[in-house]
Design a protein around this motif. Structure first.
Motif, PDB file in Angstrom:
ATOM      1  N   SER A 150      51.778  35.085  43.792  1.00  0.00           N
ATOM      2  CA  SER A 150      51.484  35.418  45.386  1.00  0.00           C
ATOM      3  C   SER A 150      50.145  36.084  45.383  1.00  0.00           C
ATOM      4  O   SER A 150      49.362  35.864  46.276  1.00  0.00           O
ATOM      5  N   HIS A 151      49.805  36.682  44.276  1.00  0.00           N
ATOM      6  CA  HIS A 151      48.112  36.905  44.359  1.00  0.00           C
ATOM      7  C   HIS A 151      47.189  35.814  44.071  1.00  0.00           C
ATOM      8  O   HIS A 151      46.339  36.024  44.684  1.00  0.00           O
ATOM      9  N   LEU A 152      47.791  34.919  43.472  1.00  0.00           N
ATOM     10  CA  LEU A 152      46.845  33.872  43.186  1.00  0.00           C
ATOM     11  C   LEU A 152      46.584  33.117  44.476  1.00  0.00           C
ATOM     12  O   LEU A 152      45.438  32.887  44.863  1.00  0.00           O
ATOM     13  N   GLY A 153      47.470  32.812  45.199  1.00  0.00           N
ATOM     14  CA  GLY A 153      47.187  32.109  46.766  1.00  0.00           C
ATOM     15  C   GLY A 153      46.074  33.189  47.496  1.00  0.00           C
ATOM     16  O   GLY A 153      45.044  32.607  47.958  1.00  0.00           O
ATOM     17  N   THR A 154      46.321  34.474  47.631  1.00  0.00           N
ATOM     18  CA  THR A 154      45.534  35.370  48.209  1.00  0.00           C
ATOM     19  C   THR A 154      44.066  35.325  47.832  1.00  0.00           C
ATOM     20  O   THR A 154      43.011  35.194  48.428  1.00  0.00           O
ATOM     21  N   SER A 155      44.002  35.242  46.417  1.00  0.00           N
ATOM     22  CA  SER A 155      42.778  35.375  45.688  1.00  0.00           C
ATOM     23  C   SER A 155      42.040  34.049  45.899  1.00  0.00           C
ATOM     24  O   SER A 155      40.568  34.084  46.077  1.00  0.00           O
TER      25      SER A 155
ATOM     26  N   ARG B 122      39.435  28.051  41.033  1.00  0.00           N
ATOM     27  CA  ARG B 122      40.420  28.147  40.104  1.00  0.00           C
ATOM     28  C   ARG B 122      40.025  29.291  38.969  1.00  0.00           C
ATOM     29  O   ARG B 122      40.888  30.163  38.757  1.00  0.00           O
ATOM     30  N   ARG B 123      39.045  29.611  38.320  1.00  0.00           N
ATOM     31  CA  ARG B 123      38.624  30.529  37.307  1.00  0.00           C
ATOM     32  C   ARG B 123      38.867  31.902  37.873  1.00  0.00           C
ATOM     33  O   ARG B 123      39.370  32.814  37.487  1.00  0.00           O
ATOM     34  N   GLU B 124      37.993  31.896  39.148  1.00  0.00           N
ATOM     35  CA  GLU B 124      38.062  33.258  39.750  1.00  0.00           C
ATOM     36  C   GLU B 124      39.310  33.703  40.507  1.00  0.00           C
ATOM     37  O   GLU B 124      39.895  34.941  40.187  1.00  0.00           O
ATOM     38  N   ALA B 125      40.162  32.812  40.884  1.00  0.00           N
ATOM     39  CA  ALA B 125      41.242  33.193  41.611  1.00  0.00           C
ATOM     40  C   ALA B 125      42.449  33.644  40.201  1.00  0.00           C
ATOM     41  O   ALA B 125      43.242  34.314  40.278  1.00  0.00           O
ATOM     42  N   PHE B 126      42.489  32.726  39.149  1.00  0.00           N
ATOM     43  CA  PHE B 126      43.396  33.019  38.171  1.00  0.00           C
ATOM     44  C   PHE B 126      42.868  34.219  37.447  1.00  0.00           C
ATOM     45  O   PHE B 126      43.778  35.281  37.066  1.00  0.00           O
ATOM     46  N   LEU B 127      41.390  34.613  37.480  1.00  0.00           N
ATOM     47  CA  LEU B 127      41.126  36.056  36.702  1.00  0.00           C
ATOM     48  C   LEU B 127      41.679  37.136  37.390  1.00  0.00           C
ATOM     49  O   LEU B 127      42.309  38.045  37.021  1.00  0.00           O
ATOM     50  N   SER B 128      41.682  36.983  38.976  1.00  0.00           N
ATOM     51  CA  SER B 128      41.859  38.162  39.824  1.00  0.00           C
ATOM     52  C   SER B 128      43.338  38.433  39.767  1.00  0.00           C
ATOM     53  O   SER B 128      43.880  39.329  39.429  1.00  0.00           O
ATOM     54  N   ALA B 129      44.146  37.148  39.632  1.00  0.00           N
ATOM     55  CA  ALA B 129      45.676  37.351  39.526  1.00  0.00           C
ATOM     56  C   ALA B 129      46.064  37.890  38.237  1.00  0.00           C
ATOM     57  O   ALA B 129      46.952  38.651  38.181  1.00  0.00           O
ATOM     58  N   LEU B 130      45.196  37.538  37.086  1.00  0.00           N
ATOM     59  CA  LEU B 130      45.758  37.848  35.763  1.00  0.00           C
ATOM     60  C   LEU B 130      45.502  39.572  35.626  1.00  0.00           C
ATOM     61  O   LEU B 130      46.309  40.253  35.459  1.00  0.00           O
ATOM     62  N   LEU B 131      44.162  39.805  36.335  1.00  0.00           N
ATOM     63  CA  LEU B 131      44.062  41.313  36.203  1.00  0.00           C
ATOM     64  C   LEU B 131      45.184  42.089  36.937  1.00  0.00           C
ATOM     65  O   LEU B 131      45.519  43.235  36.777  1.00  0.00           O
TER      66      LEU B 131
END
Length: 570
Positions: free
Chosen positions: A437-442, A522-531
């Motif tokens: 859910s956070h990945l899509g927003t990010s 992809r990199r920034e979105a996954f990093l934000s979602a992981l954090l």
């Protein structure tokens, strides 16, 4: 008829080293079962291509095992109490080896799913017997050491699965692609089976008086109604029928508890001795195990997605990045028995505190390195986290089972294993919901942030303004559709070539600009979602830290050598 109580034979005497040989084969089988819960994750993409499976079928390869494993754990422990733990262990081990071979030889997605369910059922027969044997084979001080070794194997199984899976798939032995991730169990299982038949003594509960078949059916139904929607809910979009299953699982569990109480009131033997929960060590310890386990597998799922889907690493490379965690677990687990004898419950405080410090270190490191992460930066934080894990997993088992009557060892081990399995499933489900859910927003945010730079780059190629506007609008739509769908491997229509012709000299620079922007998103979105999702693990560890204070003061292993000896028969 119950087996007669006899004195321990020489090879099973508490002072004889044969009990350590028995532990070795128990832990070998345990490692094989735990390995199989994680090794498959690295083979899903290859498996899907080779068998022509749909995304839903690939999900069922994972969930089929989890459901089969979860629904029979308590029953497996109870059957060991009733019919003999050695007998059930050998039966489960043989069945697990056979079903592993069948999985490796599967010829279609449906056959693989069916064999995975059977493999999970087999694992549920042998898994509870391991803790039961430790409970009755080892006196108190040695029991802590044995559970510490079990914690080491649990850590190794969790970490080694993705690494071994990646190595086997990358090796592609004889063109077998994904099949070795299942077939590797066959030689290990046969060795363990022959070894166990020689060194394991028989062990059963003399107080067991029959199998509670209605209880088995009610509990199995409740767990299926709980585990299935928890695992499948996100991919299905949480339809009403899955939410209804969740509600029915609570109702069915309530009926099960009422039925167990009724049996106890009538003097009969229920599937679960509810009296175990009157012991504070078991009740609080089981709750800690539930919360702790909810954060373990979900942590590796989140990290694996970040490394592979976010940073584009291969399965083996991603697994190697976590190798320092594995070594730290081994060291801490080997030290945990000696430390727990001195510290009592305080070792759990130490372990959960280290887990929180390590996880905060991971969060700070990823924030600091941002998108220049190379892999080695996390090693100090991973070592601290691994030490914390090792100081929790073994001693926690000891605390939970320390005051359980060995006559109920199988039932208690099954309840504990089920609690942990359900905790893992819930943790993965929660992480899936939070991360995706956070990945899509990010991704939408990152895409909007990159749009001006992309526009500037495209304009520098001398494209007409209308073409630049169309390409950037299409890129934004592609980012939204790609990262807001259930299956990230599906290429949405908005991301497919539009067919609009570009001048030959501009095809390469435009493609390079779009590819670079897509990688950045992809990199920034996954990093934000992981954090974002790692905060769930941090909260879980903090809750475990607080719950430790509810355990009996300075809880240590309680020794019942005589009772334990009476549990072993030939």
């Amino acid at each position: 008829m119950s087996a007669p109580t006899v004195h321990l034979p020489p090879e099973a005497h508490p002072l004889d080293p044969a009990r350590w040989r028995a532990l070795a084969v128990l832990l070998l089988a345990l490692f094989m079962v735990l390995l199989d819960t994680s090794i498959v994750t690295n083979g899903l993409a290859t498996l899907q291509r080779d068998l022509g499976a749909s995304s839903a079928q690939v999900q069922f390869v994972l969930t089929g095992y989890a459901v089969g494993y979860g629904v029979l754990l308590i029953t497996g422990g109870r059957l060991g109490d009733l019919y003999g733990r050695r007998r059930l262990f050998l039966l489960g081990l043989a069945a697990f080896t056979l079903t592993s071979a069948l999985c490796g030889l599967a010829w279609s997605p449906l056959t693989l799913i069916a064999f995975r369910v059977l493999q999970g059922l087999a694992a549920a027969l042998l898994f509870p017997q391991v803790a039961s044997f430790i409970q009755v084979l080892f006196p108190g001080p040695e029991r802590a050491r044995a559970f510490g070794l079990q914690g080491t194997i649990i850590g190794l199984g969790i970490i080694a699965g993705p690494l071994l899976g990646g190595l086997l798939i990358d090796a592609n032995l004889f063109g077998s692609l994904w099949r070795p991730i299942f077939l590797v169990n066959v030689p290990i299982g046969l060795l363990a089976l022959l070894w166990a038949a020689r060194v394991l003594p028989e062990s059963k509960s003399e107080q067991a008086r029959g199998l509670d078949v209605p209880g088995v059916a009610l509990l199995s139904l409740a767990l299926v109604l709980l585990i299935y929607p928890v695992i499948e809910g996100r991919d299905q979009g949480w339809p009403i029928w899955l939410l209804t299953m969740l509600a029915l699982s609570v109702v069915t569990l309530g009926v099960f508890v009422a039925y167990q109480r009724r049996l106890m009131a009538r003097g009969k033997t229920p599937l679960v001795q509810l009296g175990m929960f009157s012991d504070r060590s078991f009740a609080v310890g089981a709750l800690i195990a539930f919360v702790f386990q909810s954060s373990v597998l979900s942590y590796f799922v989140a990290m694996s997605l970040f490394f592979q889907a976010g940073l584009g690493y291969g399965p083996t490379q991603a697994a190697l990045l976590l190798i320092s965690y594995q070594f730290a677990i081994v060291v801490a687990s080997l030290l945990s028995a000696r430390l727990s004898a001195r510290l009592g419950r305080s070792i759990l405080l130490l372990g959960t505190a280290l887990l929180m410090v390590g996880l905060m270190g991971i969060l700070l490191t990823l924030n600091a390195t941002v998108l220049n992460y190379q892999g080695y930066e996390l090693i100090p934080a991973l070592i601290v986290s691994g030490l914390g894990f090792g100081f929790v997993i073994g001693p926690l088992q000891t605390v939970i089972l320390s005051r359980i009557n060995p006559a109920n060892a199988g039932s208690a081990s099954g309840v504990l294993a089920t609690v942990q399995q359900v905790g893992s499933a819930l943790g993965v489900a929660i992480i899936g919901v939070l991360l995706f859910s956070h990945l899509g927003t990010s991704a939408d945010t990152v895409g909007a942030k990159l749009q001006p730079g992309l526009t500037q780059t495209l304009r520098a190629t001398k494209l007409p303004a209308s073409a630049v506007e169309g390409i950037t609008a299409g890129f934004t739509a592609c980012v939204h559709d790609r990262f807001n769908q259930a299956d990230l491997n599906v290429v949405p229509v908005s991301c497919q070539p539009s067919g609009a012709a570009l001048p030959a000299n501009l095809v390469k620079p435009v493609g390079t600009a779009l590819t670079a922007a897509a990688i950045e998103v992809r990199r920034e979105a996954f990093l934000s979602a992981l954090l974002f999702t790692l905060r769930f693990q941090l909260a879980a560890y903090a809750l475990c830290f607080g719950l430790v204070f509810l355990l009996p003061g300075n809880a240590r292993v309680m020794v019942r050598p005589v009772t334990a000896q009476k549990e072993l028969t030939r």
